[in-house]
Design a protein around this motif. Structure first.
Motif, PDB file in Angstrom:
ATOM      1  N   HIS A   1      61.677   5.629  12.407  1.00  0.00           N
ATOM      2  CA  HIS A   1      61.996   7.024  12.163  1.00  0.00           C
ATOM      3  C   HIS A   1      63.300   7.104  11.513  1.00  0.00           C
ATOM      4  O   HIS A   1      64.339   7.793  11.921  1.00  0.00           O
ATOM      5  CB  HIS A   1      62.002   7.793  13.534  1.00  0.00           C
ATOM      6  N   GLY A   2      63.295   6.789  10.348  1.00  0.00           N
ATOM      7  CA  GLY A   2      64.470   7.121   9.532  1.00  0.00           C
ATOM      8  C   GLY A   2      65.576   5.800   9.694  1.00  0.00           C
ATOM      9  O   GLY A   2      65.344   4.865  10.383  1.00  0.00           O
ATOM     10  N   LEU A   3      66.670   6.027   9.218  1.00  0.00           N
ATOM     11  CA  LEU A   3      67.944   5.153   9.157  1.00  0.00           C
ATOM     12  C   LEU A   3      69.059   5.635   9.698  1.00  0.00           C
ATOM     13  O   LEU A   3      69.527   6.791   8.904  1.00  0.00           O
ATOM     14  CB  LEU A   3      68.025   4.236   7.882  1.00  0.00           C
ATOM     15  N   GLN A   4      69.918   4.973  10.453  1.00  0.00           N
ATOM     16  CA  GLN A   4      71.212   5.549  10.818  1.00  0.00           C
ATOM     17  C   GLN A   4      72.066   5.643   9.636  1.00  0.00           C
ATOM     18  O   GLN A   4      72.067   4.602   8.910  1.00  0.00           O
ATOM     19  CB  GLN A   4      71.598   5.051  12.201  1.00  0.00           C
ATOM     20  N   ALA A   5      73.204   6.496   9.650  1.00  0.00           N
ATOM     21  CA  ALA A   5      74.060   6.629   8.685  1.00  0.00           C
ATOM     22  C   ALA A   5      74.872   5.456   8.754  1.00  0.00           C
ATOM     23  O   ALA A   5      75.343   4.715   7.633  1.00  0.00           O
ATOM     24  CB  ALA A   5      74.943   7.649   8.662  1.00  0.00           C
ATOM     25  N   THR A  21      63.671   4.778   5.781  1.00  0.00           N
ATOM     26  CA  THR A  21      62.582   4.451   6.679  1.00  0.00           C
ATOM     27  C   THR A  21      62.088   3.054   6.249  1.00  0.00           C
ATOM     28  O   THR A  21      61.835   2.394   7.203  1.00  0.00           O
ATOM     29  CB  THR A  21      61.676   5.481   6.733  1.00  0.00           C
ATOM     30  N   ALA A  22      61.885   2.901   5.180  1.00  0.00           N
ATOM     31  CA  ALA A  22      61.058   1.454   4.800  1.00  0.00           C
ATOM     32  C   ALA A  22      61.951   0.331   5.000  1.00  0.00           C
ATOM     33  O   ALA A  22      61.692  -0.582   5.681  1.00  0.00           O
ATOM     34  CB  ALA A  22      60.800   1.501   3.566  1.00  0.00           C
ATOM     35  N   PHE A  23      63.499   0.627   4.642  1.00  0.00           N
ATOM     36  CA  PHE A  23      64.417  -0.437   5.162  1.00  0.00           C
ATOM     37  C   PHE A  23      64.474  -0.842   6.582  1.00  0.00           C
ATOM     38  O   PHE A  23      64.599  -1.848   6.942  1.00  0.00           O
ATOM     39  CB  PHE A  23      65.798  -0.046   4.555  1.00  0.00           C
TER      40      PHE A  23
END
Length: 351
Positions: free
Chosen positions: A291-295, A152-154
Motif C-alpha cells: 500500500h504505497g511507499l513511505q517517504a 507501490t511496485a518498489f
C-alpha cells in the motif's frame, strides 16, 4: 486556480476556476508541476472509495514546487522542488512510530481524503513527514509517476516481495503498476513472466525486462502456463490488476514457500475474493499487500533511478493537458492504454 472536478460519481469532469487553497499549519500548498493519471483515480470517480465526498478533484501522484507553507512546517521552504507518497502519514500514530507511514492510522491522501492534484495547486498535509526533495536531474513528469504506481511496485518487489537475483517473478496485469513491477524486478536481477490480455501491454513488458510473456486469452490455464515456463512455479507473484481471477492465479502459480503480493485494488464484489487456502497451507505460501511507499524509503528508490538501474520515464506514454485528462478519466480507451499518462499542462492555453 483551474481544477478538474466531478460533481457526482461517474459524471463528467469539468475544468473550472475555484478558490486557491490555503496551507494548514502542518502542511503546504504545492504548485503542481505534473500529476499522474492513475487507475485509482478511476476507482474514486466510480464511487469505490468511502473517503471521497463530491464535488471532488482527483489526483494523487504529484510533483511540484512549494508555493506556500503553514506556520509549523520546518523542513521545506517556498520554492523547494518536491514529490510525495500518495499516503501521507501523520507522524504521531503507532504505525508511523514503527516506520510504517504507508498504513498510518490518520493518513491523508490528496485526491481521496481531500481535493487532489488535477489542479494548478494542491494541499499536502503533514509536510515535514512526507515531502521528498527531488534530485536535481529529475523532472516533474518523471517524479509524478513515482508517488503511487512506481512506489507501490518498489515496495511490492523489494520490501514485501524480498526478491533475489535469479528468482522467478510473475506479474499479473501489465498496466502502470504492473509494468513498474516488471522494470524493478528485472533491475533486481529477477526473471520476469508478464501476464496480460493486451498484446501492446505484453510487448511493452518485454521491452522493460520481462523474459517471457503470456497472453491470458490464448492459453487454457494461466497457472499451468506460468508453472510450465518457470520449472514448477514462481518465487514471487504480484497481482497488479485486482480481480478475483488474477489474485487467485497469482497465488496458485507460486512454488512452495513462494510469496504473493496484492497490489491491484479489490473493490465491489472482488473485496471478498476466494483464495486457494489449501495451497497456502500445504505449500507454506505468504500472502501480502503493498500500500504505497513511505517517504523515508524514497532514498533507496531514487538511488536506483539516479544510478540508471531503473528509468520510470520509459513507462510514460502520454502527456496530457488538464482538459484532456478531464475528458479521459471515464473513457475505456484510457484505462486500456499501455503505460502511464501524466498531466503536465494546467493553463488555459492548453484547453
Amino acid at each position: 486556480m483551474r481544477a478538474a472536478i466531478y460533481e457526482e460519481f461517474r459524471s463528467p469532469l469539468t475544468v473550472k476556476h475555484v478558490a486557491d487553497p490555503e496551507p494548514p499549519a502542518d502542511g503546504v500548498v504545492l504548485e503542481v508541476g505534473a500529476t499522474g493519471v492513475c487507475r485509482s483515480d478511476w476507482h474514486g470517480w466510480m464511487g469505490h472509495d468511502p473517503d471521497i465526498r463530491v464535488p471532488h478533484v482527483p489526483g494523487h501522484e504529484i510533483a511540484g514546487i512549494v508555493a506556500a507553507a503553514g506556520k509549523d512546517v520546518r523542513r521545506f521552504a517556498i520554492g523547494a522542488r518536491v514529490t510525495l507518497p500518495f499516503v501521507c502519514g501523520c507522524g504521531r500514530c503507532p504505525q508511523c512510530a514503527s516506520g510504517n507511514q504507508q498504513i498510518c492510522d490518520n493518513q491523508s491522501q490528496p485526491g481521496f481524503t481531500h481535493w487532489g492534484s488535477y489542479a494548478e495547486y494542491v494541499v499536502v498535509r503533514y509536510a515535514d513527514q512526507n515531502l521528498v526533495a527531488l534530485p536535481e536531474a529529475m523532472n516533474f513528469v518523471t517524479a509524478a509517476s513515482l508517488g503511487c504506481r512506481f512506489g507501490t511496485a518498489f515496495r511490492a518487489v523489494v520490501a514485501q516481495g524480498r526478491v533475489r537475483p535469479g528468482q522467478w517473478v510473475a506479474v499479473h496485469g501489465c498496466g502502470g503498476v504492473g509494468l513498474a513491477v516488471v522494470m524493478i524486478a528485472a533491475a533486481c536481477g529477477a526473471r520476469v513472466v508478464a501476464i496480460d490480455v493486451e498484446r501492446d501491454a505484453l510487448s511493452l513488458a518485454g521491452e522493460l525486462g520481462a523474459e517471457t510473456q503470456i497472453d491470458a486469452r490464448a492459453v487454457g490455464d494461466v497457472v499451468e502456463a506460468v508453472r510450465d515456463r518457470t520449472d514448477g512455479g514462481v518465487h514471487l507473484s504480484v497481482d497488479g490488476l485486482g480481480s478475483a481471477e488474477t489474485s487467485f492465479n497469482s497465488i496458485a502459480n507460486l512454488r512452495k514457500r513462494g510469496r504473493h503480493v496484492q497490489v491491484g485494488l479489490m473493490v465491489g464484489k472482488e473485496r471478498r475474493a476466494p483464495v486457494p487456502m489449501d495451497r497456502i497451507i500445504a505449500n507454506e505460501l505468504e500472502v501480502l499487500g503493498s500500500h504505497g511507499l513511505q517517504a523515508h524509503r524514497y532514498a533507496e528508490m531514487l538511488g536506483m533511478i539516479v544510478a540508471g538501474r531503473c528509468d520510470p520515464a520509459r513507462l510514460i506514454r502520454r502527456r496530457l493537458s488538464l482538459t484532456q485528462a478531464a475528458a479521459e478519466l471515464g473513457n475505456e480507451r484510457y484505462r486500456s492504454s499501455p503505460g502511464v499518462a501524466v498531466i503536465d499542462r494546467f493553463g488555459e492555453e492548453d484547453a
